[in-house]
Design an enzyme around this catalytic site. Structure first.
Site, PDB file in Angstrom:
ATOM      1  N   ASP A   1      38.118  38.526  32.371  1.00 47.83           N
ATOM      2  CA  ASP A   1      38.953  38.291  31.618  1.00 47.83           C
ATOM      3  C   ASP A   1      39.221  36.977  30.702  1.00 47.83           C
ATOM      4  O   ASP A   1      39.024  36.439  29.837  1.00 47.83           O
ATOM      5  CB  ASP A   1      40.307  38.946  31.582  1.00 47.83           C
ATOM      6  CG  ASP A   1      40.867  38.207  30.463  1.00 47.83           C
ATOM      7  OD1 ASP A   1      41.426  38.569  29.438  1.00 47.83           O
ATOM      8  OD2 ASP A   1      42.666  38.106  31.131  1.00 47.83           O
TER       9      ASP A   1
ATOM     10  N   ASP B   1      39.810  33.287  34.855  1.00 40.83           N
ATOM     11  CA  ASP B   1      40.200  33.822  35.905  1.00 40.83           C
ATOM     12  C   ASP B   1      39.643  34.857  37.197  1.00 40.83           C
ATOM     13  O   ASP B   1      38.908  34.870  35.797  1.00 40.83           O
ATOM     14  CB  ASP B   1      42.004  34.438  36.544  1.00 40.83           C
ATOM     15  CG  ASP B   1      41.560  34.539  35.257  1.00 40.83           C
ATOM     16  OD1 ASP B   1      41.499  35.709  34.012  1.00 40.83           O
ATOM     17  OD2 ASP B   1      43.084  35.269  34.205  1.00 40.83           O
TER      18      ASP B   1
ATOM     19  N   TYR C   1      49.803  40.015  30.515  1.00 46.71           N
ATOM     20  CA  TYR C   1      49.520  40.323  29.089  1.00 46.71           C
ATOM     21  C   TYR C   1      50.893  42.495  28.704  1.00 46.71           C
ATOM     22  O   TYR C   1      49.784  43.562  29.443  1.00 46.71           O
ATOM     23  CB  TYR C   1      47.991  41.462  28.990  1.00 46.71           C
ATOM     24  CG  TYR C   1      47.296  40.227  28.498  1.00 46.71           C
ATOM     25  CD1 TYR C   1      47.137  39.340  28.402  1.00 46.71           C
ATOM     26  CD2 TYR C   1      45.913  39.914  30.125  1.00 46.71           C
ATOM     27  CE1 TYR C   1      46.194  38.727  28.446  1.00 46.71           C
ATOM     28  CE2 TYR C   1      45.128  39.452  29.864  1.00 46.71           C
ATOM     29  CZ  TYR C   1      45.145  38.006  29.342  1.00 46.71           C
ATOM     30  OH  TYR C   1      44.403  37.414  28.829  1.00 46.71           O
TER      31      TYR C   1
ATOM     32  N   GLU D   1      41.970  27.173  28.339  1.00 46.87           N
ATOM     33  CA  GLU D   1      42.111  28.497  28.749  1.00 46.87           C
ATOM     34  C   GLU D   1      40.833  28.960  27.355  1.00 46.87           C
ATOM     35  O   GLU D   1      40.229  28.985  26.506  1.00 46.87           O
ATOM     36  CB  GLU D   1      42.536  28.960  29.465  1.00 46.87           C
ATOM     37  CG  GLU D   1      41.778  30.021  30.344  1.00 46.87           C
ATOM     38  CD  GLU D   1      42.616  30.614  31.214  1.00 46.87           C
ATOM     39  OE1 GLU D   1      44.027  30.638  31.433  1.00 46.87           O
ATOM     40  OE2 GLU D   1      42.215  31.702  31.949  1.00 46.87           O
TER      41      GLU D   1
HETATM   42  C1  LIG Z   1      56.279  41.067  30.962  1.00 51.10           C
HETATM   43  O1  LIG Z   1      57.115  42.039  30.851  1.00 51.10           O
HETATM   44  C2  LIG Z   1      57.753  41.764  32.517  1.00 51.10           C
HETATM   45  C3  LIG Z   1      59.219  43.147  32.625  1.00 51.10           C
HETATM   46  O2  LIG Z   1      59.897  42.969  31.056  1.00 51.10           O
HETATM   47  C4  LIG Z   1      58.852  40.470  32.364  1.00 51.10           C
HETATM   48  O3  LIG Z   1      59.162  40.184  33.401  1.00 51.10           O
HETATM   49  C5  LIG Z   1      57.225  39.732  32.770  1.00 51.10           C
HETATM   50  O4  LIG Z   1      57.780  38.210  32.052  1.00 51.10           O
HETATM   51  C6  LIG Z   1      56.358  39.266  31.110  1.00 51.10           C
HETATM   52  N1  LIG Z   1      55.253  39.194  31.226  1.00 51.10           N
HETATM   53  C7  LIG Z   1      54.352  38.470  29.922  1.00 51.10           C
HETATM   54  C8  LIG Z   1      53.009  37.675  30.045  1.00 51.10           C
HETATM   55  O5  LIG Z   1      55.362  37.881  28.952  1.00 51.10           O
END
Ligand SMILES: *[C@@H]1O[C@H](CO)[C@@H](O)[C@H](O)[C@H]1NC(C)=O
Ligand SMILES: *[C@@H]1O[C@H](CO)[C@@H](O)[C@H](O)[C@H]1NC(C)=O
Ligand SMILES: *[C@@H]1O[C@H](CO)[C@@H](O)[C@H](O)[C@H]1NC(C)=O
Ligand SMILES: *[C@@H]1O[C@H](CO)[C@@H](O)[C@H](O)[C@H]1NC(C)=O
Length: 451
Positions: free
Chosen positions: A72, A75, A225, A428
């Site tokens: 991607d 990484d 994501y 990145e």
């Molecule tokens: C995505 O959602 C989860 C659960 O709601 C959360 O813990 C996490 O930090 C989120 N990740 C991103 C990259 O926003």
């Protein structure tokens, strides 16, 4: 004599400001970036020769071969949602701006970049309602390893969507990628194209019938994501299938899922509705889609925050690609006869910001001054057998390998940017970043704006 020299250099400055940039060269370089991101067994015509075969044991839970596809970003995870969006956008650009690609002598290499993705999707689609969404774990990969993909030994789990844990967003986006790629290949190799279309239809039906977000199907992807919803991908996937087949059933599907999409933030890896609207405007000729696009582009150009040096600033993380995607849909809108001069001039200005108007090019290997320390593990490593580990991550030295063609995340809201590996927000690279950017470049070439 002295006066003449001064005059001559003034003239050069003036000329270089009006002539602009060689967008063709940027496209050619961007395609090298896609080669650097390849996973699996590399072909004999691989041009980025500091990369070698890697992740040769990637497999599904029943041992299915999942080698290939793209890493991607900096990484080594193969994220299906990002990969399929990348392929859709590359195919869209090649289909609608073929002349631009032809002028850049890049049709063949763009087809190869697309096929590197579609070959992998065919492997990952192991049965009608089972599709591998990801290989490699965000939690394991991001914490444990800095080095070359060729040397990786960490476990690489594979994650799927299926009828009990569906992912309509992922299935819809992959259907879009395969349908758009069908159109790319139908006059090149109709056997291959037909295979792509069959898988596109199956994946779309799977996503339409079994509803859910792929980020609710399995946890690991939430490292990186999250998906905000799946309706937009079901619209987008159906729009591409309609373009590929003329089957009006897909218009019915669009009518069924369009309404719940309440908000509008354009076009990016998570939000497909801006792309879908402009595609539907073209395919159906319905003014409701075009009016929406005109309002959106006008509003963004007039009211969206800009950096002091003029970049339309939408997001801190990946600021440049976010703007490139906005420009892509506004250029598509322009191509349908809406505010063409205005949108085209703005697109050129925004792209030129990225290529050097501030005195710095954000594309690796393009221009005189560009990022030397992009956050990319493979590029940060010296040639083997020299060791590569976290020492390289923290090193102030330039990357030993030049990741030619990669567009970096880009500056913050005050045009602020530091060329350091640790700053993954601004420094990145990502397969998604270059795809929309390439589409805009191909359009600008078609318009005669390339140096
Ligand atoms: C995505 O959602 C989860 C659960 O709601 C959360 O813990 C996490 O930090 C989120 N990740 C991103 C990259 O926003
Ligand atoms: C269906 O997908 C979920 C989420 O990836 C996985 O946990 C489950 O094992 C899968 N089911 C089967 C039968 O493979
Ligand atoms: C066309 O595609 C099919 C299916 O992938 C493949 O077997 C065949 O070799 C391709 N033909 C050419 C001329 O590349
Ligand atoms: C769809 O319809 C258009 C316009 O009538 C035509 O040009 C195109 O060839 C058709 N495509 C397919 C796949 O039937």
């Amino acid at each position: 004599m002295k006066v003449l020299l001064v005059l001559a250099s003034a003239l050069i400055v003036c000329v270089s400001n009006t002539v602009g940039y060689n967008y063709k060269e940027v496209i050619q370089k961007s395609l090298l970036f896609y080669e650097a991101q390849r996973s699996g067994k590399l072909p004999s015509d691989q041009r980025v020769t500091w990369r070698h075969d890697s992740a040769m044991n990637d497999k599904g839970v029943h041992g299915e071969d999942l080698t290939g596809g793209y890493y991607d970003a900096g990484d080594f995870i193969k994220f299906g949602f990002q990969m399929s969006f990348t392929v859709t956008v590359l195919a869209w650009g090649l289909l609608d701006h073929y002349k631009g690609y032809e002028a850049a002598d890049s049709v063949e290499n763009t087809r190869k970049a697309i096929k590197w993705g579609t070959d992998y999707f065919l492997k990952a689609h192991v049965s009608e309602n089972v599709f591998y969404a990801q290989v490699g774990s965000g939690w394991i990969d991001h914490i444990n390893y800095w080095g070359r993909p060729e040397d990786m030994t960490e476990p690489r789990p594979a994650y799927m969507i299926n009828v009990t844990n569906p992912g309509s967003d992922l299935a819809g986006e992959t259907a879009a990628a395969l349908a758009a790629s069908y159109l790319v290949f139908k006059d090149v190799n109709s056997t291959y194209a037909d295979i792509l279309l069959t898988h596109a239809k199956q994946l779309y039906s799977f996503g339409y019938k079994y509803r859910g977000k792929y980020t609710d199907a399995f946890d690991d992807v939430r490292c990186c994501y999250n998906s905000s919803g799946y309706e937009d991908e079901l619209v987008w996937g159906a729009a591409w299938l309609y373009r590929a087949t003329n089957d009006s059933t897909y218009l019915q599907y669009i009518a069924d899922v369009y309404t719940p999409i309440q908000y509008y933030i354009g076009f990016n890896w998570d939000q497909k509705i801006g792309g879908a609207d402009v595609l539907l405007a073209k395919l159906t000729g319905e003014s409701k889609y075009l009016t929406k696009m005109e309002n959106y582009c006008d509003n963004m150009l007039a009211n969206q925050q800009r950096t002091p040096k003029g970049l339309i600033f939408i997001a801190e993380w990946g600021s440049l690609m976010t703007t490139a995607y906005l420009m892509e849909i506004c250029l598509e809108t322009a191509a349908l006869g809406v505010n063409a001069a205005k949108y085209q001039a703005e697109a050129k200005k925004q792209i030129n910001y990225m290529l050097g108007d501030t005195g710095f090019s954000y594309v690796v290997g393009f221009g005189d001054k560009y990022p030397l320390r992009v956050s990319h593990r493979a590029a940060s490593c010296p040639d083997p057998p020299a060791k590569c580990d976290w020492t390289q991550y923290s090193s102030p030295d330039p990357n030993p390998q030049v990741l030619t063609g990669a567009l970096v995340g880009g500056p913050g809201v005050n045009d602020d940017y530091e060329d350091v590996r640790a700053d993954y927000v601004h420094n990145e690279v990502d397969t998604v970043y270059n795809a929309g950017f390439q589409g805009v470049l191909a359009t600008l070439i078609e318009l005669g704006y390339s140096d």
